[in-house]
Design an enzyme around this catalytic site. Structure first.
Site, PDB file in Angstrom:
ATOM      1  N   TYR A 205       0.800  -1.234   0.000  1.00  0.00           N
ATOM      2  CA  TYR A 205       0.000   0.000   0.000  1.00  0.00           C
ATOM      3  C   TYR A 205       0.831   1.282   0.000  1.00  0.00           C
ATOM      4  CZ  TYR A 205      -3.464  -3.507   1.296  1.00  0.00           C
ATOM      5  OH  TYR A 205      -4.268  -4.626   1.308  1.00  0.00           O
TER       6      TYR A 205
ATOM      7  N   HIS B 189      -7.332   0.491  -6.922  1.00  0.00           N
ATOM      8  CA  HIS B 189      -6.678  -0.233  -5.827  1.00  0.00           C
ATOM      9  C   HIS B 189      -5.200   0.105  -5.837  1.00  0.00           C
ATOM     10  CE1 HIS B 189     -10.304  -2.518  -5.201  1.00  0.00           C
ATOM     11  NE2 HIS B 189     -10.365  -2.661  -6.512  1.00  0.00           N
TER      12      HIS B 189
HETATM   13  C1  DQA Z   1      -7.153  -2.467  -1.628  1.00  0.00           C
HETATM   14  C2  DQA Z   1      -7.081  -3.969  -1.885  1.00  0.00           C
HETATM   15  C3  DQA Z   1      -8.074  -4.724  -1.043  1.00  0.00           C
HETATM   16  O1  DQA Z   1      -7.994  -6.128  -1.301  1.00  0.00           O
HETATM   17  C4  DQA Z   1      -7.781  -4.492   0.427  1.00  0.00           C
HETATM   18  O2  DQA Z   1      -8.745  -5.160   1.224  1.00  0.00           O
HETATM   19  C5  DQA Z   1      -7.671  -3.066   0.791  1.00  0.00           C
HETATM   20  C6  DQA Z   1      -7.034  -2.141  -0.143  1.00  0.00           C
HETATM   21  C7  DQA Z   1      -6.034  -1.711  -2.351  1.00  0.00           C
HETATM   22  O3  DQA Z   1      -6.118  -0.486  -2.425  1.00  0.00           O
HETATM   23  O4  DQA Z   1      -5.073  -2.326  -2.813  1.00  0.00           O
HETATM   24  O5  DQA Z   1      -8.029  -2.659   1.889  1.00  0.00           O
HETATM   25  O6  DQA Z   1      -8.396  -1.985  -2.119  1.00  0.00           O
END
Ligand code: DQA
Length: 144
Positions: free
Chosen positions: A21, A98
């Protein structure tokens, strides 16, 4: 005007796994989103919540003012049919973003229940994915 929605656990950015992230906090990410929007000639309004119903209320409400929507629903992506149904009512373009590449992680993350009701999807480009989403919306709507 662009509505930017970040869902569950995204307030913990900066403390979640940086390999997936990145290192930006949510506040830093939102500052970039405001800057990128200004540079693109539009304005963003950002909202984050850990409460599914609050997100859905905001999605309903943005129908009055947004010309485009960017949404990273976090884990709701993978199972919230309520979120899917709310997005289906939105008539302006919606971009699913994402930070991590959800197709290169656990099997359960590959499923997005909102995929068929969004106009565009960006996954695995980190914070830049939101920048790409703004630019995509600007092109798509020719001046949101
Ligand atoms: C997310 C990916 C999702 O699987 C995860 O649960 C998140 C963040 C991303 O930004 O990569 O909380 O949406």
């Amino acid at each position: 005007m662009i509505a930017v929605f970040n869902g569950v656990n995204l307030n913990m950015l900066g403390q979640r796994d940086p390999a997936q992230y990145g290192t930006l906090t949510l506040g830093e990410l939102e500052s970039k989103i405001y800057e990128w929007s200004r540079a693109a000639g539009t304005t963003a309004r950002c909202f984050q919540t850990n409460h599914e119903g609050a997100l859905i209320d905001h999605i309903h409400e943005c129908r009055g003012w947004a010309s485009g929507v960017i949404i990273n629903p976090g884990a709701w992506t993978h199972y919230s049919y309520a979120l899917r149904d709310a997005l289906e009512i939105v008539t302006v373009p919606v971009v699913e973003v994402h930070l991590s590449d959800i197709n290169a992680r656990e099997e359960w993350r590959r499923q997005s229940v909102i995929a068929d009701v969004v106009s565009h999807r960006i996954s695995g480009h980190g914070a830049d994915g939101y920048h790409e989403a703004i630019d995509w919306l600007m092109q798509e709507t020719a001046g949101v």
